[in-house]
Write an enzyme that holds these catalytic residues in place. Structure first.
Site, short mmCIF file in Angstrom:
data_model
loop_
_atom_site.label_atom_id
_atom_site.label_comp_id
_atom_site.label_asym_id
_atom_site.label_seq_id
_atom_site.Cartn_x
_atom_site.Cartn_y
_atom_site.Cartn_z
CG ASP A 296 61.47 68.91 10.80
OD1 ASP A 296 62.39 68.25 11.32
OD2 ASP A 296 60.71 68.46 9.92
CG HIS B 103 58.40 65.17 6.70
ND1 HIS B 103 57.56 64.50 7.56
CD2 HIS B 103 59.05 64.21 6.00
CE1 HIS B 103 57.70 63.20 7.38
NE2 HIS B 103 58.59 62.99 6.44
CB CYS C 157 56.46 62.78 3.90
SG CYS C 157 56.37 61.02 4.19
CD GLN D 195 66.27 65.04 5.71
OE1 GLN D 195 67.46 64.80 5.48
NE2 GLN D 195 65.34 64.09 5.64
CE LYS E 173 64.30 61.79 8.59
NZ LYS E 173 63.79 60.96 7.51
C1 LIG Z 1 62.33 67.10 7.25
C2 LIG Z 1 61.77 65.92 7.98
N1 LIG Z 1 61.01 66.10 9.06
C3 LIG Z 1 60.50 65.08 9.76
C4 LIG Z 1 60.72 63.78 9.39
C5 LIG Z 1 60.07 62.69 10.18
O1 LIG Z 1 60.96 61.87 10.82
P1 LIG Z 1 60.40 60.63 11.64
O2 LIG Z 1 59.60 59.83 10.64
O3 LIG Z 1 61.59 59.90 12.10
O4 LIG Z 1 59.55 61.16 12.72
C6 LIG Z 1 61.50 63.53 8.25
C7 LIG Z 1 61.76 62.13 7.81
O5 LIG Z 1 61.30 61.63 6.85
C8 LIG Z 1 62.03 64.62 7.53
O6 LIG Z 1 62.77 64.43 6.43
#
Ligand SMILES: Cc1ncc(COP(=O)(O)O)c(C=O)c1O
Lengths: 416, 130
Positions: A208, A131, A373, A211, A234
């Site tokens: 990270d 992401h 993203c 998910q 999430k």
């Molecule tokens: C794999 C992953 N990492 C990071 C994020 C970022 O999350 P946040 O926008 O809550 O910081 C997301 C969310 O879209 C995601 O799917």
């Protein structure tokens, strides 16, 4: 909470749905089919009520007051930390830092740990399926320090490229940033195995888990990664609360990120002694209700059982893949169900994902269309965007069936 | 819904008019919609103050592609001064379909690129509200 008997191995979707008020609204007599939990999940009544209860009955700042309200708020805030600690099997609450979201957690590592440890010429590695929040902070860090970026690409079937892994290991990187589960391809990466291999060459490992934490059991001790980030919204909690897990020794050796109130022991005009963990990294008034609600969300998921959540979603994704494979001209991305998390990306003939999402919205089906993203990944597959259906505990076969029949409608509208 | 993806919209999407690039354009400009990644480039040649040739490239949804395709048809042979006068209402009328706010952005990307080209980069910034 009246959740189905824990003895049954599967989740009873109907009884779960009863806990989610938002799912009970209809548009033109059509039930909401929410297939965008990968972007943000819906919230159960228990969480919504916990937020209200905080503001109605014990709103006060934490770690400051000596009066009852503040004590209650502090106790509940700290109890939430312990709930999260147990949820991810961290050794201590000192290893659980509350942040605004996963993005803030990853940036904390990049700025605080990164600037203290990364030097010119060092190698920083991340994968092509990250992401943007696990890409851009490392680019900024590399620019600031003169470090070099190296990448692990993906294979056409959605796995990490083993040749790239072997190649970057030779470079003995300073840091590797890796998603536990791809938000686009759904790929579940072998976090534990990769952490071991990178640790063997002295690399600090950042995971990270945005998910992963909502969808499957995670055990940070088993993974053994140095940092693990995830985001509350999430996983049934409100927006604005996230978590950074860090190994205690690593956090102890890392300088603070933001300076301010709450992160200090003593402040003099010329210098400051910092507070102990975890407060050293929690400058300023935190998202108190957010943390408390994350605790409630974690209770909800724990009661349901994360193994069952995973089993439910694996079965559902397998069903969805099978049903989608019968839609002509439809291409699904990512690995088969065993290695696939809750997000399913696809394209349908020459219908642009935006048009498709628009048509599905007319059927009151909420999906995501776009690059999610993850533009480097779109470049890899040479597509501008995908349509993504992502599932959670309140989704069932009926949602998949509604989706598939609406895709048939889309084919008609586009005269396919 | 059938209303929305009318025959001519799909026709312009699948058989875009003036698709391609111009080797030595007098004006070239491109822009993208960061939300969806749609990108459009327009090349123009101008003779005696009139649009002599126009080509577009890029990719996007049916609405953005049909809109830019129709727009290129509209401006062929049009004085550049008139091109500058084209409004978003003109484009929405030309499309002739009801659009939600999100889809209006798709519909207007082509015009945004066109205006960016004919006004030069600074003009485009002023025209933020397109
Ligand atoms: C794999 C992953 N990492 C990071 C994020 C970022 O999350 P946040 O926008 O809550 O910081 C997301 C969310 O879209 C995601 O799917």
């Amino acid at each position: 909470m009246a959740i189905t008997t824990p003895s049954t191995s599967t989740i009873d979707v109907e009884s779960i749905r009863a806990h989610f008020p938002i799912l009970h609204q209809e548009v033109d007599g059509k039930r909401l089919v929410y297939l965008d939990s990968g972007a943000t999940s819906q919230k159960p009544l228990a969480v919504i009520e916990a937020e209200e209860e905080y503001y109605r009955t014990y709103n006060a700042n934490v770690h400051r007051g000596v009066y009852k309200l503040s004590e209650e708020a502090t106790a509940k805030y700290e109890a939430a930390r312990v709930k999260v600690q147990r949820f991810i099997n961290a050794r201590s609450g000192k290893e659980v830092l509350f942040t605004a979201n996963a993005t803030a957690a990853l940036n904390l590592v990049a700025y605080a740990w990164g600037r203290a440890n990364v030097r010119e010429g060092d190698v920083i590695v991340f994968t092509e399926m990250e992401h943007h929040s696990n890409i851009v902070p490392w680019q900024i860090l590399a620019q600031a320090t003169g470090a070099r970026l190296e990448f692990i690409h993906v294979t056409d079937d959605g796995y990490l490229n083993e040749d790239d892994i072997a190649r970057v290991l030779e470079l003995r990187p300073k840091l590797v940033a890796l998603t536990a589960v791809s938000n686009v391809l759904g790929t579940i990466n072998p976090v534990k195995e990769l952490t071991t291999r990178f640790h063997e060459v002295g690399t600090t490992v950042v995971i990270d888990a945005s998910q992963a934490a909502p969808h499957m059991p995670i055990d940070v001790r088993d993974w053994d990664a140095d940092f693990v980030a995830f985001t509350g919204h999430k996983m049934l909690a409100p927006t604005g609360i996230g978590v950074l897990y860090g190994k205690r020794a690593v956090l102890e050796a890392t300088p603070p990120f933001l300076g301010g109130g709450d992160m200090i022991r003593e402040v003099h005009l010329g210098n400051t002694r910092y507070a102990d963990l975890p407060y050293k990294f929690e400058a300023g008034t935190p998202n108190i209700s957010g943390a408390i609600c994350l605790g409630v969300a974690v209770d909800y998921l724990t009661e349901l059982g994360m193994d069952r959540v995973r089993e439910h979603e694996k079965e559902l994704v397998a069903y969805a893949m099978q049903q989608l494979s019968e839609v002509p001209d439809l291409k699904v991305y990512g690995p088969p169900a065993e290695d696939h998390g809750a997000a399913l990306s696809f394209t349908l003939a020459d219908i642009h994902p935006h048009d498709l999402a628009h048509i599905l919205d007319r059927e009151n089906i909420a999906v995501r269309a776009g690059h999610h993203c993850a533009q480097p990944l779109m470049e890899h597959y040479d597509i501008p965007a995908t349509t993504r259906a992502s599932f959670y505990i309140y989704n069932g076969h009926d949602d998949v069936d509604t989706l598939v029949s609406a895709l048939g409608r889309a084919r008609e509208i586009f005269q396919l | 819904m059938e209303d929305f993806y009318r025959e001519y919209i799909l026709d312009h999407y699948r058989n875009p008019r003036n698709r391609g690039t111009i080797e030595a354009p007098d004006i070239t400009y491109e822009d993208s919609n960061p939300l969806c990644g749609d990108e459009i480039r327009i090349d123009l040649t101008v003779r005696d103050g009139v649009v002599d040739d126009v080509k577009f490239s890029g990719r996007g949804c049916a609405i953005s592609q049909a809109s830019v395709s129709m727009l290129t048809e509209m401006i062929e042979g049009m004085p550049v001064d008139e091109v500058k006068q084209i409004t978003k209402e003109d484009v929405l009328e030309m499309l002739g379909i009801p659009l939600t706010p999100v889809r209006v952005k798709c519909a207007l990307l082509g015009l945004k690129v066109l205006k960016g080209g004919v006004y030069g980069i600074d003009g485009a910034a002023d025209d933020e509200d397109l």
